[in-house]
Write a protein that holds these residues in place. Sequence first.
Motif, mmCIF file in Angstrom:
data_model
loop_
_atom_site.group_PDB
_atom_site.id
_atom_site.type_symbol
_atom_site.label_atom_id
_atom_site.label_comp_id
_atom_site.label_asym_id
_atom_site.label_seq_id
_atom_site.Cartn_x
_atom_site.Cartn_y
_atom_site.Cartn_z
ATOM 1 N N LYS A 130 17.984 -18.631 -1.974
ATOM 2 C CA LYS A 130 17.710 -20.022 -2.371
ATOM 3 C C LYS A 130 17.653 -20.134 -3.896
ATOM 4 O O LYS A 130 17.346 -19.151 -4.578
ATOM 5 N N TYR A 189 20.101 -13.734 -3.947
ATOM 6 C CA TYR A 189 19.018 -14.663 -3.582
ATOM 7 C C TYR A 189 19.515 -15.598 -2.492
ATOM 8 O O TYR A 189 20.685 -15.954 -2.458
ATOM 9 N N GLY A 219 9.803 -15.689 -16.744
ATOM 10 C CA GLY A 219 9.751 -15.176 -15.376
ATOM 11 C C GLY A 219 10.210 -16.179 -14.334
ATOM 12 O O GLY A 219 10.292 -15.856 -13.161
ATOM 13 N N LYS A 273 15.484 -18.223 -15.906
ATOM 14 C CA LYS A 273 16.418 -18.944 -16.782
ATOM 15 C C LYS A 273 17.840 -18.406 -16.635
ATOM 16 O O LYS A 273 18.791 -19.174 -16.629
ATOM 17 N N SER A 274 17.950 -17.063 -16.560
ATOM 18 C CA SER A 274 19.293 -16.464 -16.614
ATOM 19 C C SER A 274 20.226 -17.046 -15.550
ATOM 20 O O SER A 274 21.376 -17.331 -15.833
ATOM 21 N N ARG A 320 5.801 -10.295 -15.305
ATOM 22 C CA ARG A 320 6.937 -11.163 -14.973
ATOM 23 C C ARG A 320 7.338 -11.032 -13.515
ATOM 24 O O ARG A 320 8.031 -11.866 -12.977
HETATM 25 P P1 ADP Z 1 13.271 -15.696 -17.490
HETATM 26 O O1 ADP Z 1 14.465 -15.419 -18.345
HETATM 27 O O2 ADP Z 1 13.052 -17.145 -17.214
HETATM 28 O O3 ADP Z 1 12.028 -15.023 -17.952
HETATM 29 P P2 ADP Z 1 14.695 -14.203 -15.483
HETATM 30 O O4 ADP Z 1 15.979 -14.911 -15.518
HETATM 31 O O5 ADP Z 1 14.615 -12.846 -16.125
HETATM 32 O O6 ADP Z 1 13.537 -15.106 -16.046
HETATM 33 O O7 ADP Z 1 14.218 -14.116 -13.967
HETATM 34 C C1 ADP Z 1 12.919 -13.703 -13.641
HETATM 35 C C2 ADP Z 1 12.868 -13.069 -12.263
HETATM 36 O O8 ADP Z 1 13.084 -14.045 -11.247
HETATM 37 C C3 ADP Z 1 13.930 -12.019 -12.093
HETATM 38 O O9 ADP Z 1 13.323 -10.884 -11.513
HETATM 39 C C4 ADP Z 1 14.935 -12.659 -11.147
HETATM 40 O O10 ADP Z 1 15.555 -11.688 -10.358
HETATM 41 C C5 ADP Z 1 14.080 -13.606 -10.328
HETATM 42 N N1 ADP Z 1 14.823 -14.804 -9.822
HETATM 43 C C6 ADP Z 1 15.497 -15.708 -10.557
HETATM 44 N N2 ADP Z 1 16.031 -16.677 -9.775
HETATM 45 C C7 ADP Z 1 15.671 -16.393 -8.497
HETATM 46 C C8 ADP Z 1 15.894 -17.024 -7.210
HETATM 47 N N3 ADP Z 1 16.598 -18.156 -7.083
HETATM 48 N N4 ADP Z 1 15.348 -16.447 -6.133
HETATM 49 C C9 ADP Z 1 14.629 -15.301 -6.244
HETATM 50 N N5 ADP Z 1 14.386 -14.655 -7.400
HETATM 51 C C10 ADP Z 1 14.880 -15.188 -8.528
#
Ligand code: ADP
Length: 559
Positions: free
Chosen positions: A24, A22, A50, A53-54, A332
């Motif tokens: 940003k 990514y 979505g 969080k990870s 998501r």
């Molecule tokens: P959650 O656990 O909150 O549901 P995830 O951690 O699975 O979300 O992330 C959701 C989506 O957002 C994933 O496809 C991830 O690749 C994308 N994502 C997360 N952070 C960024 C970022 N800084 N820029 C672009 N995409 C991101």
Amino acid sequence: DDPENQPSDPNYTKVLKKYFGYSKFRPLQWKIINSVLNDKKDNCVVMATGYGKSLCYQFPSVYTQRLTVVISPLISLMEDQVLGLKAANIPACLLGSAQEDNSLTRSNLLRGEYRLLYITPEFASSASSLLSQLHQKIGIDLIAIDEAHCVSQWGHDFRAAYRSLGCLKEEFSTVPVMALTATATVEVRRDICRSLKLHSPIISCTGFDRPNLFLSVSNKTTAAVDLKGLLHQTRNGLHCPTIVYCPTKKTTMEVANTLAVLGFSCLPYHAGLSLNTRKQAHKKFVNDQVQIVVATVAFGMGIDKPDVRKVIHYGAPKDIESYYQEVGRAGRDGLPSDCHAFYSDSDFAVSRHFINEIKSEKFREHKTLMMNKMMQYLASASCRRRILLSHFEGQERLDVGGTENCCDNCRKKIESSRRQNYYSNKNWQTADTMVPQDQLVDLSREALDLFSAIKLTEGRFGLMVPIQFLCGAHSQKLQRMHKLVRHQNFGSGKYRPQKFWKALGQCLKFEGYLKEQAVDRGFGATVHLSKKAEQWLKKAESSRSLKLVPTQDLLSELR
Ligand code: ADP
């Protein structure tokens, strides 16, 4: 971009690009990561599914080259994450699963070879000596507790082992702890911070709106009739991964069979099937080898599939919080997706029965509220998104809704206003025109009559008896109460039909004027005035007005 959202030091962005791809951070992500890396703060992160969080817990130790311990409730979820991280050249491992070679993993861990260690909450409580060793040798940057709502009985996925995770903060008082969840009523949030013993945590909370989800509801008839049309609709003719949720194992099997006979590619999933069968179903769904999974809510956490296009509930969802969580699995990837619920009023009988069995009065009331909110959502003739969001955000969300892509009710209103415009020879409105929503209807007189009737029947019955009283109907129950049939107000509500009164009662319950109390045995409940109603009755007559946004049923009675 707000400078608070992005680091000024380019090294952070380099690592973000190199390992995560990514360019940003999303707003909030950097604020959280910065507070961990530079201020060693505890965090309670409440993020809509979505949002990302990870990254919040994966980034810090990738940057520092030390270690983060992640506690997560499901092995399959952890396996997926570990695989994903390895693929991105981030060394990660998992302990506590039968498949992994634990002793090799342990020695690699102690040599500092991993950036992330995943464990279950059960494993965490038995692994304190390993964790202290790791902390001394390589240094733990962060302890992340994913799906943290599992600590709370107020939440929907309570898990006992989460309760004891508070000991981690006691033992590793200098290591920041980050609790993460997508569920967030205020009670759950409070419970998370308290149980996990977070020290003045930074609480970050995204909005809960998922604008790409279209919300709709209809009455249930038969699975074949109801689902056929819906499942044949594709988005631009594309494969359309779908989850159909059913309330029981039995209906899950029935619906899956029906769909199979209709020629859909589908598999069932529930806790009664063997682990292997479930794993296969999960895998095939994630890999697009099967289009539809018909499942109980056991098919839930850990479905890391970004392109689920439809989440269908066949039978009323249990309560509003579970519902939000379940529809959250759609879209998501941010692309338009549909969330449809089929229900009938009798669907709630079983939930009501279980709620009545709850011993603690406070908890029982909480669960009743959650169920009533769900009923309100289903019965509503107004914007469904607004009901959902207002519930979670604790304030009326007047800024959402009213567009064609919001929900069935908003869409209907736009279509009918288009028709009116057409017949009155005006131009059609454009698709995204907002229409005025949710007109309040003054029902002061009717509410007063219903409240009085409930008071007269002394809260000994459900809604039916006070309604019969108002309509002057001679039912058996009423006949036994001579005082009532001779009362001067007997039949005083004949100006409205019984159906109207029933719908009004329902609506007043949703708005918190009426409350129900379970009777000792069976499914029944007695109806009572709430404090809100008593306060309303105390107001001077001239300033007493009661306006409601009518439900679907009430609306059709008013027409
Ligand atoms: P959650 O656990 O909150 O549901 P995830 O951690 O699975 O979300 O992330 C959701 C989506 O957002 C994933 O496809 C991830 O690749 C994308 N994502 C997360 N952070 C960024 C970022 N800084 N820029 C672009 N995409 C991101």
